[in-house]
Write a protein that holds these residues in place. Structure first.
Motif, short mmCIF file in Angstrom:
data_model
loop_
_atom_site.label_atom_id
_atom_site.label_comp_id
_atom_site.label_asym_id
_atom_site.label_seq_id
_atom_site.Cartn_x
_atom_site.Cartn_y
_atom_site.Cartn_z
N VAL A 34 6.03 5.53 0.29
CA VAL A 34 4.25 6.33 0.52
C VAL A 34 3.38 4.75 -0.22
O VAL A 34 4.00 4.93 -1.30
N CYS A 35 2.95 4.56 0.12
CA CYS A 35 1.70 3.65 -0.04
C CYS A 35 0.84 4.79 -1.62
O CYS A 35 0.41 5.52 -1.10
N GLY A 36 0.64 3.90 -2.30
CA GLY A 36 0.56 4.59 -4.26
C GLY A 36 -1.43 4.55 -4.04
O GLY A 36 -1.45 3.98 -3.27
N GLU A 229 3.57 -6.65 -1.71
CA GLU A 229 4.04 -5.51 -2.71
C GLU A 229 5.25 -3.87 -2.45
O GLU A 229 5.96 -3.88 -3.03
N CYS A 230 4.06 -3.64 -1.08
CA CYS A 230 4.61 -2.52 -0.67
C CYS A 230 5.82 -3.05 -0.37
O CYS A 230 7.40 -2.60 0.13
N THR A 231 6.09 -4.42 0.14
CA THR A 231 7.06 -4.82 1.52
C THR A 231 8.34 -4.72 0.28
O THR A 231 9.76 -5.15 0.09
N PRO A 254 -5.54 -3.49 7.74
CA PRO A 254 -4.39 -5.14 7.90
C PRO A 254 -3.02 -4.62 7.80
O PRO A 254 -1.82 -5.03 7.60
N HIS A 255 -3.12 -3.17 6.06
CA HIS A 255 -2.10 -3.62 5.51
C HIS A 255 -0.71 -3.15 5.73
O HIS A 255 -0.33 -3.80 5.66
N HIS A 256 -0.45 -1.71 6.42
CA HIS A 256 0.70 -1.79 7.09
C HIS A 256 0.89 -2.70 8.43
O HIS A 256 2.37 -2.36 8.29
N CYS A 258 0.31 -6.20 8.52
CA CYS A 258 0.93 -6.83 7.89
C CYS A 258 2.52 -6.61 6.78
O CYS A 258 2.64 -7.66 6.67
N GLU A 259 2.19 -5.51 6.22
CA GLU A 259 3.87 -4.63 6.50
C GLU A 259 4.84 -5.61 6.99
O GLU A 259 5.96 -5.92 6.97
N ILE A 260 4.16 -5.34 8.11
CA ILE A 260 5.44 -5.47 8.96
C ILE A 260 6.07 -6.66 9.24
O ILE A 260 7.09 -7.08 9.26
#
Ligand code: AMP
Ligand code: ZN
Length: 492
Positions: A34-36, A229-231, A254-256, A258-260
């Protein structure tokens, strides 16, 4: 036999837009990321709602007997002001304004975050990694993406090549966007822009001389892009593909997205099987956000020091209020809604506390096993806490009828009832049995309201000596009266 072998959980997967049967990659184990928070200011109640939704989900999986590795990061670098691609780092900006070291800012607000979450009775995650603690891992991913040809270096920065990625992959599949539409709706790049296309996003940004949060890299001194960072942390602790990734709805794009893209570009694998998005908490119908000032801090609710609510509310009560809404629905907070919720909360706690002393009879008037499975069915249906709470109130109704001797319960069913009520109320919803203190707070509230009324009457009779005495003596006890358009309220 574990409970998860009997109960089938169905989850709304944002990636497919469908409710799907949850099957973890490894039987009996779950990897959840989970993104903090970005720790540049006090955590507001909206942030708490999102984290609370995932705390409840974590609690339910644990209750079912799963071994859950729950990773929730701390963003302590790389998140730029307004989630933009250019501009100041949120933490560096705060450090500049308050004349602090960036890590002093990080420390202060990480402590605040932990302190508030503890008040709300959160379980700690299994791992709470920081972005600055994983710069090396982030650099390694950038190298990999560059090697695969999905990124380009320019003037000491590295950008993800969205247009190229989209030729072989589907950029926009999580948020349901098409790259062509995104391009048509964005402004042209200016001469100062380094990016090839406006949709490209930074993996590494060159640090200008004034940028204090900087690290060496193969491309010169700089800092990682926010999405990376999350990736890096999810891959490191949960693997290239893991079960669940969560965050607030506003992080979907865009965050998730972009993570994908980062994960698929670096290792060719889809990183997450189930994407979960929690909906927003609104205040006066508008999204609660630190940046717009439309927010309320949890501490202000617990103390009553705010201009929105008429009285203080306890953390567990606020948690109950949040759990009365499904995590995917928007929830608006207001004084009336909290007051109504408080009545329900006290009723529930009172009923649970009275189970042990219920008279035992020869038969039970309601089918306790069917009711109990109904509680599981509610949670199995995409963690439907409002339906679960309705089920708990079905039991409250029976408890009260048994108390009046209108219904009866056997000794075995009484034990099962108590255990089930405790499991769902305390272990899964995460509420605390604060009934007695809530009754105290209800009494206090009644007494203060009475004094407010007497003070009003004194003022109407121009007896200012009495009205001032009431106000000052209450202040001496730590109870502040506040006169406003809507009348007088108080805080502790
Ligand atoms: P931030 O600290 O801004 O990165 O946000 C931390 C988390 O809180 C993210 O998952 C956001 O999506 C979530 N969040 C931010 N504002 C709200 C809100 N008003 N209601 C619910 N969640 C929110
Ligand atoms: Zn994230």
């Amino acid at each position: 036999m574990q409970l998860y072998q009997e109960q089938t959980v169905r989850i709304h997967n944002s990636l497919t837009g469908k409710k799907e049967t949850f099957i973890p990659l490894n039987e009996g184990q779950i990897g959840m990321y989970v993104c903090g928070p970005t720790v540049y200011s006090n955590v507001h109640l909206g942030n708490c709602r999102t984290f609370m939704s995932f705390d409840m989900i974590f609690r339910y999986f644990r209750h079912l007997g799963y071994k859950v590795r729950y990773v929730r990061n701390i963003t302590d670098a790389g998140h730029l002001v307004d989630d933009a691609e250019d501009g100041e780092d949120k933490i560096a900006k705060k450090a500049r304004l308050e004349q602090l070291e960036p890590m002093e800012v990080v420390q202060r607000y990480t402590l605040d975050f932990h302190n508030i979450l503890e008040k709300f009775n959160f379980l700690p995650p299994s791992i709470e990694p920081t972005a600055t603690g994983h710069i090396i891992e982030q650099i390694e991913i950038i190298k990999e993406i560059l090697k695969k040809g999905y990124a380009y270096e320019i003037n000491g920065s590295v950008y993800f090549d969205v247009v190229k990625f989209n030729k072989s992959n589907d950029y926009g599949k999580l948020s349901g966007r098409k790259l062509e539409d995104m391009i048509a709706n964005t402004r042209e790049l200016t001469a100062q822009d380094d990016k090839k296309s406006p949709q490209d996003f930074a993996l590494w940004k060159k640090a200008e001389p004034e940028h204090i949060m900087r690290w060496p890299s193969p491309w010169g001194d700089g800092f990682p892009g926010w999405h990376l960072e999350c990736t890096a942390m999810s891959t490191k602790y949960l693997g290239e593909t893991f079960d669940i990734h969560g965050g607030g709805m506003d992080l979907k794009f865009p965050h998730h997205e972009c993570e994908i893209a980062q994960a698929e570009a670096s290792n060719g694998k889809s990183p997450v099987n189930y994407w979960l998005h929690a909906n927003m908490l609104t205040l006066n119908g508008k999204k609660m956000a630190k940046s717009t000032g439309n927010s309320i801090l949890p501490g202000e609710i617990f103390s009553g020091e705010n201009n929105i609510l008429s009285k203080p509310f306890s953390p567990s009560m606020v948690r109950f209020f949040m759990m009365q809404a499904h995590y995917t629905s928007i929830l608006d907070i207001s004084n009336d809604a909290l007051l109504a919720s408080e009545k329900g909360f006290n009723k529930l706690m009172e009923a649970i506390n009275s189970i042990k002393s219920l008279p035992e009879g020869k038969k039970t008037n309601f089918d306790i096993n069917t009711w109990r499975q109904g509680c599981y069915d509610a949670m199995n249906d995409d963690f439907n806490t409002p339906i679960l709470i309705a089920k708990l109130f079905d039991a409250v109704k029976h408890i009260n009828l048994i108390k009046e001797n209108t219904e009866s319960i056997t000794i075995e069913d009484k034990d099962l009832l108590l255990q089930t009520m405790q499991n769902f109320t305390f272990d899964i919803l995460g509420l605390e049995n604060k009934k007695s203190s809530n009754v105290d707070s209800e009494k206090l509230s009644g007494v203060v309201e009475l004094l407010i009324q007497l003070r009003k009457e004194a003022r109407e009779n121009k007896d200012f000596a009495t009205s001032d005495k009431i106000r000052d003596q209450l202040a001496g006890l730590g109870i502040q009266l506040k006169d406003g358009k809507e009348g007088t309220t108080y805080s502790l």
